[in-house]
Scaffold this motif. Structure first.
Motif, PDB file in Angstrom:
ATOM      1  N   TYR A 190       0.845  -1.194   0.000  1.00  0.00           N
ATOM      2  CA  TYR A 190       0.000   0.000   0.000  1.00  0.00           C
ATOM      3  C   TYR A 190       0.882   1.246   0.000  1.00  0.00           C
ATOM      4  O   TYR A 190       1.037   1.916   1.028  1.00  0.00           O
ATOM      5  N   PRO A 191       1.481   1.570  -1.149  1.00  0.00           N
ATOM      6  CA  PRO A 191       2.434   2.677  -1.217  1.00  0.00           C
ATOM      7  C   PRO A 191       1.832   4.041  -0.898  1.00  0.00           C
ATOM      8  O   PRO A 191       2.564   4.963  -0.527  1.00  0.00           O
ATOM      9  N   SER A 192       0.522   4.190  -1.040  1.00  0.00           N
ATOM     10  CA  SER A 192      -0.099   5.490  -0.759  1.00  0.00           C
ATOM     11  C   SER A 192      -0.328   5.721   0.732  1.00  0.00           C
ATOM     12  O   SER A 192      -0.683   6.841   1.135  1.00  0.00           O
ATOM     13  N   GLN A 193      -0.130   4.687   1.564  1.00  0.00           N
ATOM     14  CA  GLN A 193      -0.392   4.808   2.996  1.00  0.00           C
ATOM     15  C   GLN A 193       0.917   4.931   3.777  1.00  0.00           C
ATOM     16  O   GLN A 193       1.805   4.086   3.625  1.00  0.00           O
ATOM     17  N   PRO A 194       1.062   5.967   4.609  1.00  0.00           N
ATOM     18  CA  PRO A 194       2.258   6.052   5.459  1.00  0.00           C
ATOM     19  C   PRO A 194       2.349   4.839   6.374  1.00  0.00           C
ATOM     20  O   PRO A 194       1.359   4.436   6.989  1.00  0.00           O
ATOM     21  N   THR A 195       3.529   4.239   6.441  1.00  0.00           N
ATOM     22  CA  THR A 195       3.750   3.084   7.313  1.00  0.00           C
ATOM     23  C   THR A 195       4.952   3.360   8.191  1.00  0.00           C
ATOM     24  O   THR A 195       6.031   3.719   7.698  1.00  0.00           O
ATOM     25  N   ILE A 196       4.789   3.159   9.489  1.00  0.00           N
ATOM     26  CA  ILE A 196       5.795   3.521  10.484  1.00  0.00           C
ATOM     27  C   ILE A 196       6.119   2.310  11.341  1.00  0.00           C
ATOM     28  O   ILE A 196       5.217   1.585  11.772  1.00  0.00           O
ATOM     29  N   ALA A 197       7.410   2.086  11.582  1.00  0.00           N
ATOM     30  CA  ALA A 197       7.858   0.991  12.438  1.00  0.00           C
ATOM     31  C   ALA A 197       8.003   1.499  13.866  1.00  0.00           C
ATOM     32  O   ALA A 197       8.703   2.485  14.115  1.00  0.00           O
ATOM     33  N   THR A 198       7.351   0.833  14.810  1.00  0.00           N
ATOM     34  CA  THR A 198       7.412   1.286  16.203  1.00  0.00           C
ATOM     35  C   THR A 198       8.755   0.990  16.856  1.00  0.00           C
ATOM     36  O   THR A 198       8.988   1.405  17.987  1.00  0.00           O
TER      37      THR A 198
END
Length: 342
Positions: A190-198
């Protein structure tokens, strides 16, 4: 007949045992007897065995885990006209699917569409129906707004379904995952969604930057535990935290959250309450689940399959942090039913 059972709550690998030669259940009026072939290991199955921190043990007699799976109708009870022996069905809710046979009300046994594989059929109901429940909760919490919505465990089976639905419905979604490698996989999907590693020290600041001035309107959380306080702090005033799982081993008390000062709402969602919906609503949800299984089966990903007798290895696999997809417990189609065959 084989069945996996426990007589007390505790660590699953220790309290669960395989019992052979158990008596096959008999379908009552309006029920069907299903020979189970494939069943998933859901986090909720293990919570049912192990319990939650701080909650009293709820146990009386032997219990068999599992509420979902796929199998073949073995026999039908009185007044059943919609199903026939030999027909493939997906079942939910059907307590005790971690056994070779389970009796279930006929209206909770869904015929498997032609072309849908056994493994996909075993995953056809719980996660897609959970998605429907979560989306209704999100829509209610957003009150006509478009987000942003922050979800934890975005790389999980349900997290992937939420991500796909967000693309389809143009929902502003921010994804949280545990590891850098998990973040890379989710960004690829899902390249359009920001994804963050905790695992990043500044993950909270990253969320705030992506949320913008309005802040996070809704948190969709299946982790719980100590992380709950961080998630509540990321919510905008008047925001809603939707809890639908407990992957963490810890707890956070409600008194630790700024509920009154910031007018926050905490709401629980459980797939076990799906049957309280009207028959028409349930029919719509099942139709959605069938359509998803037929047209986007890649969203119902399988991590690995184990024979029912190898449930301990399967549970260990199901708990691996880097796993992608759902672990299944299987019974060969050619396996006979033991002394029932006579």
């Amino acid at each position: 007949m084989r069945t996996v059972e426990h007589t007390r709550q505790g660590e699953a690998a220790r309290v669960l045992t395989l019992r052979e030669g158990a008596r096959r259940p008999t379908p009552g009026g309006g029920e069907v007897l299903v020979r189970m072939l494939v069943r998933p290991i859901h986090p909720g199955d293990l919570i049912g065995v192990e319990g939650l921190p701080g909650q009293p043990e709820q146990q009386s007699g032997a219990r068999t885990p599992g509420v979902e799976g796929m199998g073949v109708v073995e026999s039908v009870g009185a007044d059943v006209r919609t199903l026939r022996p030999g027909q493939r069905v997906a079942v939910f809710p059907a307590p005790g699917t971690w056994g070779d046979f389970v009796a279930v009300p006929a209206d909770l046994a869904v015929p498997v569409p032609d072309g849908v594989g056994d493994e996909t059929a075993a995953l056809m109901l719980v996660n897609p129906l959970t998605l429907r429940m979560l989306y209704r909760a999100i829509e209610k919490a957003l009150r006509g707004q478009t987000g942003p919505v922050l979800q934890t465990a975005a790389g999980s089976s349900i997290g992937r379904l939420v991500g796909a639905a967000a693309v389809r419905h143009d929902l502003r979604l921010i994804n949280l995952v545990r590891s850098t490698s998990g973040a890379e996989k989710t960004r690829t999907l899902y390249p359009s969604q920001p994804t963050i590693a905790t695992c990043d020290d500044d993950w909270r600041e990253q969320v705030r930057r992506h949320a913008g001035e309005r802040g996070v309107q809704v948190v969709l959380d299946c982790v719980g535990g100590p992380m709950t306080q961080d998630l509540a702090e990321l919510l905008a005033d008047g925001g809603t935290l939707i809890s639908y799982g407990h992957l963490s081993s810890g707890t956070t008390s409600l008194e630790a959250l700024p509920l009154m000062a910031r007018e926050l709402t905490v709401r629980g969602v459980s797939i076990l309450h799906w049957t309280s919906r009207t028959p028409g609503e349930r029919a719509e949800d099942v139709a959605f689940a069938r359509d998803l299984a037929q047209n986007t089966p890649d969203l119902l990903d399988v991590a690995a399959s184990y024979d029912l007798a190898d449930f301990k290895a399967a549970i260990e696999h199901a708990r691996r942090p880097a796993k992608s997809g759902t672990v299944l417990l299987t019974t060969p189609r050619t396996a006979d039913s033991g002394n029932e065959a006579a």
